[in-house]
Design a protein around this motif. Structure first.
Motif, mmCIF file in Angstrom:
data_model
loop_
_atom_site.group_PDB
_atom_site.id
_atom_site.type_symbol
_atom_site.label_atom_id
_atom_site.label_comp_id
_atom_site.label_asym_id
_atom_site.label_seq_id
_atom_site.Cartn_x
_atom_site.Cartn_y
_atom_site.Cartn_z
ATOM 1 N N ASN A 149 0.817 -1.212 0.000
ATOM 2 C CA ASN A 149 0.000 0.000 0.000
ATOM 3 C C ASN A 149 0.850 1.260 0.000
ATOM 4 O OD1 ASN A 149 0.745 0.454 2.789
ATOM 5 N ND2 ASN A 149 -0.906 -0.943 3.414
ATOM 6 N N GLY A 150 2.177 1.095 0.123
ATOM 7 C CA GLY A 150 3.102 2.209 -0.030
ATOM 8 C C GLY A 150 3.358 3.028 1.214
ATOM 9 N N VAL A 151 2.586 2.817 2.274
ATOM 10 C CA VAL A 151 2.700 3.659 3.463
ATOM 11 C C VAL A 151 4.064 3.520 4.140
ATOM 12 C CG1 VAL A 151 1.762 4.045 5.795
ATOM 13 C CG2 VAL A 151 0.218 3.690 3.859
ATOM 14 N N LEU A 152 4.620 2.315 4.160
ATOM 15 C CA LEU A 152 5.878 2.056 4.869
ATOM 16 C C LEU A 152 7.094 2.067 3.943
ATOM 17 C CD1 LEU A 152 4.594 -0.817 7.208
ATOM 18 C CD2 LEU A 152 4.846 1.616 7.746
ATOM 19 N N LEU A 153 6.931 2.596 2.735
ATOM 20 C CA LEU A 153 8.051 2.668 1.798
ATOM 21 C C LEU A 153 8.918 3.887 2.108
ATOM 22 C CD1 LEU A 153 6.517 1.736 -1.689
ATOM 23 C CD2 LEU A 153 8.271 0.481 -0.442
ATOM 24 N N THR A 154 9.969 3.689 2.868
ATOM 25 C CA THR A 154 10.922 4.753 3.163
ATOM 26 C C THR A 154 12.023 4.758 2.107
ATOM 27 O OG1 THR A 154 12.338 3.327 4.505
ATOM 28 C CG2 THR A 154 10.496 4.422 5.632
ATOM 29 N N PRO A 155 12.783 5.848 1.989
ATOM 30 C CA PRO A 155 13.901 5.868 1.043
ATOM 31 C C PRO A 155 14.860 4.698 1.237
ATOM 32 C CG PRO A 155 13.445 8.087 1.763
ATOM 33 C CD PRO A 155 12.569 7.192 2.583
ATOM 34 N N CYS A 156 15.151 4.364 2.488
ATOM 35 C CA CYS A 156 16.076 3.266 2.776
ATOM 36 C C CYS A 156 15.512 1.930 2.277
ATOM 37 C CB CYS A 156 16.337 3.202 4.279
ATOM 38 S SG CYS A 156 17.516 1.916 4.763
ATOM 39 N N THR A 157 14.234 1.699 2.534
ATOM 40 C CA THR A 157 13.593 0.453 2.092
ATOM 41 C C THR A 157 13.511 0.392 0.574
ATOM 42 O OG1 THR A 157 12.257 0.446 4.112
ATOM 43 C CG2 THR A 157 11.530 -0.961 2.328
ATOM 44 N N ILE A 158 13.149 1.500 -0.032
ATOM 45 C CA ILE A 158 13.070 1.553 -1.490
ATOM 46 C C ILE A 158 14.430 1.225 -2.108
ATOM 47 C CG2 ILE A 158 12.760 3.108 -3.463
ATOM 48 C CD1 ILE A 158 10.633 4.574 -1.700
ATOM 49 N N ASP A 159 15.478 1.844 -1.590
ATOM 50 C CA ASP A 159 16.828 1.592 -2.110
ATOM 51 C C ASP A 159 17.206 0.116 -1.971
ATOM 52 O OD1 ASP A 159 17.023 4.268 -2.694
ATOM 53 O OD2 ASP A 159 18.253 4.773 -0.951
ATOM 54 N N TRP A 160 16.805 -0.492 -0.853
ATOM 55 C CA TRP A 160 17.128 -1.901 -0.610
ATOM 56 C C TRP A 160 16.455 -2.777 -1.663
ATOM 57 C CZ3 TRP A 160 15.145 -6.695 0.374
ATOM 58 C CH2 TRP A 160 15.989 -7.629 0.979
ATOM 59 N N PHE A 161 15.181 -2.507 -1.946
ATOM 60 C CA PHE A 161 14.463 -3.286 -2.963
ATOM 61 C C PHE A 161 15.076 -3.088 -4.349
ATOM 62 C CE2 PHE A 161 10.502 -2.942 -0.118
ATOM 63 C CZ PHE A 161 10.709 -4.209 0.399
ATOM 64 N N ILE A 162 15.366 -1.845 -4.674
ATOM 65 C CA ILE A 162 15.882 -1.547 -6.010
ATOM 66 C C ILE A 162 17.245 -2.185 -6.218
ATOM 67 C CG2 ILE A 162 16.743 0.333 -7.482
ATOM 68 C CD1 ILE A 162 14.405 2.027 -6.467
ATOM 69 N N LYS A 163 18.079 -2.189 -5.190
ATOM 70 C CA LYS A 163 19.403 -2.814 -5.290
ATOM 71 C C LYS A 163 19.277 -4.295 -5.638
ATOM 72 C CE LYS A 163 23.720 -3.409 -2.707
ATOM 73 N NZ LYS A 163 24.420 -3.159 -1.401
ATOM 74 N N ARG A 164 18.188 -4.906 -5.212
ATOM 75 C CA ARG A 164 17.969 -6.351 -5.455
ATOM 76 C C ARG A 164 16.989 -6.606 -6.599
ATOM 77 N NH1 ARG A 164 19.581 -4.865 -0.873
ATOM 78 N NH2 ARG A 164 20.958 -6.165 0.444
ATOM 79 N N ASN A 165 16.696 -5.555 -7.349
ATOM 80 C CA ASN A 165 15.858 -5.668 -8.549
ATOM 81 C C ASN A 165 14.470 -6.239 -8.247
ATOM 82 O OD1 ASN A 165 15.672 -5.109 -11.331
ATOM 83 N ND2 ASN A 165 15.901 -7.282 -11.822
ATOM 84 N N VAL A 166 13.882 -5.827 -7.134
ATOM 85 C CA VAL A 166 12.539 -6.264 -6.743
ATOM 86 C C VAL A 166 11.508 -5.326 -7.375
ATOM 87 C CG1 VAL A 166 10.939 -6.599 -4.822
ATOM 88 C CG2 VAL A 166 13.353 -7.229 -4.570
ATOM 89 N N ARG A 167 10.566 -5.891 -8.108
ATOM 90 C CA ARG A 167 9.490 -5.075 -8.652
ATOM 91 C C ARG A 167 8.558 -4.644 -7.528
ATOM 92 N NH1 ARG A 167 5.372 -8.063 -12.171
ATOM 93 N NH2 ARG A 167 4.041 -7.837 -10.339
ATOM 94 N N ILE A 168 8.138 -3.383 -7.542
ATOM 95 C CA ILE A 168 7.301 -2.842 -6.477
ATOM 96 C C ILE A 168 5.929 -2.503 -7.050
ATOM 97 C CG2 ILE A 168 7.125 -1.105 -4.662
ATOM 98 C CD1 ILE A 168 10.147 -0.608 -5.003
#
Length: 582
Positions: A149-168
């Motif tokens: 739902n996007g509420v808990l998507l912080t910059p740090c969490t987003i960067d972590w997902f993107i580094k691992r190529n996780v689709r959001i």
């Protein structure tokens, strides 16, 4: 209100007073009524003991959610579904699920999607599951996604997902006013600002990733909200550059009541929205909405279903399985919680799976045999929970929405609003692209050639007429927008050396072609026709092509026979060929 016409098909009249008829047996749209008292014949159901296509696993790692969306299927307002809870998986559960996946998956292409609840409410477990998957499934072509739902998507969490190529996959229901009306937290406050902040960060820091690996999922609770959402979306400095991936309507909820839709009333709302879209072609929300509305119609395959056909029953051909937070296996995340077909420990319960499919098959075999909407019906195995009265309501509504899609498709085609992207193709030596006004001079050269005139006499008058070749190009642009034809230009190092046209795709698809004299006898046309046939077949544009050739046109006769055309009939002057794709 009757929706189905007497001959087994369906008829609509556009705003310009043109009548169109849909024939379910062939999937054709025609301009004149035709007798078609057609009934579907379904193959007998066979018991199954494997799922040969499964490569997509949706894992609900937690039932916990930080929002209380007004339409949530876990709100307690839906029959046969759980309510919001605190149950979460453990690391051991993830390990066991991955063992189950490895035993079950039938391909080296593997997709794992993390679902909830809200997966980010258990971020440590989510991170463990993602890291574990990258190690455990080495040797697989693995793709990982999360639904949030996007509420808990912080910059740090987003960067972590993107580094691992996780689709959001992020849920956003429009602009702030609409989103906050329905996507609220436990205390009743809206969640838009959190989602907007996350999207702003991704756009600023990871703009390319936003285009390629972030999906925006919108739920439309009321059609009357759509124009307002589209207007605000287009004016917003962040959202205006983002395209919603999918706009979904609410799942039917008989616990609170589902009414039968009225075609005349509903189609007027659609036409008002279509007129709005005609005025604002840059409003991407309306663009996505209408692309979804006509998606089946614009891509429909022209296939004769006069013989017995298999019924779509999800299992055993589905490529997806769902694992809930209690480690039970479902057909997909949309299936009611009371319908499970096994558990991670013991695997698939084939008896239970067959019972569910058999129950669904029996209802559809009886109810669908005379229905014109079978090809594009959205009812699936999830409908197994409904009683006969509820099925009747859903079937009625499916027919209404099918007729609306048919009407909107015809309206958009007449208004020139179907701007389908031209299919560019490549062969070993050539590039096949759309013929444009810039090609008119070279086209005239090809058409005026003595041999072209001899074997394609129908083109003789084109060059003589004022702007004749340009009119031909414009006509094919119209055909393309209507899904009725394409005119490919054959290019060798950007130079136009010939063309291939296909026309009447929804009725009786046919092909014609010509090469510049300097490009003949080099195999260019053979590789081009093969590429076009492959495109038409693979994309379900049509399943056959026909053409007529003059009996003295030996090169063309040899070409057609090499690429699989079969002679149907011949006279002293004309040979008729047909190719059926297999």
């Amino acid at each position: 209100m009757a929706v189905v016409i007497d001959n087994g098909g369906m008829q609509i009249t556009t705003s310009s007073k043109h009548d169109y008829y849909y024939l379910p047996r062939t999937n054709e749209i025609i301009a004149e009524p035709k007798e078609d008292n057609f009934e579907w014949i379904f193959n007998e159901l066979s018991a199954f003991g494997e799922l040969p296509n499964v490569d997509n696993f949706v894992i609900s790692i937690t039932e916990n959610c930080n929002l209380r969306c007004t339409y949530c299927c876990y709100s307690g307002k839906y029959k046969n579904n759980r309510i919001h809870g605190t149950k979460s998986m453990s690391a051991d559960d993830i390990d066991a699920i991955y063992e189950f996946i490895k035993r079950t998956v039938k391909s080296k292409d593997l997709k794992i999607a993390f679902y909830g609840g809200e997966p980010l409410t258990n971020l440590p477990l989510l991170k463990y599951a993602i890291e574990k998957a990258s190690v455990f499934f080495q040797g697989y072509n693995l793709s990982v996604s999360i639904s949030t739902n996007g509420v808990l998507l912080t910059p740090c969490t987003i960067d972590w997902f993107i580094k691992r190529n996780v689709r959001i996959d992020i849920s956003i229901d429009g602009h702030k006013q609409i989103h906050d009306r329905q996507r609220i937290n436990i205390t009743g406050n809206g969640s838009f600002d959190y989602v907007y902040k996350a999207l702003s960060y991704i756009k600023q820091q990871h703009s390319q990733y936003l285009k390629e690996n972030v999906l925006l999922l919108m739920t439309l609770t009321s059609l009357s909200d759509l124009e307002t959402i589209a207007r605000h979306w287009a004016k917003d400095e962040i959202l205006c550059n983002l395209v919603p991936t999918k706009i979904s309507s609410l799942a039917p909820n008989f616990k609170v009541g589902v009414t039968e839709c009225d075609y005349e009333e509903l189609v007027e709302k659609y036409l008002e929205l279509l007129s709005c879209y005609e005025r604002h072609r840059d409003w991407v929300v309306l663009q996505v909405f209408f692309e979804q509305c006509i998606a089946y119609w614009i891509n429909r395959p022209i296939l004769d279903a006069s013989d017995s056909i298999p019924m779509s029953t999800c299992l055993p051909i589905s490529n997806k399985l769902y694992v809930d937070a209690n480690m039970k296996i479902g057909v997909c995340e949309k299936m009611a919680d009371c319908y499970r077909i096994g558990n991670v420990c013991n695997g698939i319960d084939w008896k239970e799976a067959n019972i569910i499919v058999s129950s669904y098959y029996k209802k559809r075999k009886y109810k669908c045999r005379k229905c014109p909407a079978v090809r594009m019906c959205n009812l699936c195995l999830t409908a197994v929970e409904y009683n006969d009265s509820q099925w009747n309501t859903l079937c009625h509504n499916e027919k209404v929405f099918m007729k609306i899609g048919f009407r909107i498709f015809c309206e958009m085609a007449e208004r020139g609003m179907i701007n389908s992207e031209f299919p560019t193709l490549k062969t070993r030596r050539l590039k096949l692209t759309e013929v444009t006004d810039k090609d008119c001079l070279k086209l005239t050269e090809i058409i005026n050639d003595k041999e072209t005139n001899l074997f394609l006499p129908e083109l003789i008058g084109i060059c003589d007429a004022p702007k004749g070749v340009q009119n031909m190009v414009n006509t094919f642009k119209k055909y393309q927008n209507q899904g009725e034809g394409y005119l490919w230009g054959l290019r060798l190092d950007k130079a136009l050396i010939g063309f291939v046209g296909v026309i009447d795709l929804s009725y009786k698809p046919s092909i014609f072609y010509a090469l510049h004299p300097k490009a003949r006898h080099k195999g260019y046309m053979q590789e081009s026709v093969l590429a076009i046939m492959n495109y038409l077949f693979r994309n379900n544009v049509c399943n056959q092509l026909s053409t007529e050739v003059k009996s003295g046109n030996t090169p063309s006769i040899k070409l057609l026979e090499k690429v699989g055309f079969v002679k149907l009939e011949s006279s002293r002057e004309i040979i008729r060929y047909e190719s059926i794709f297999k």
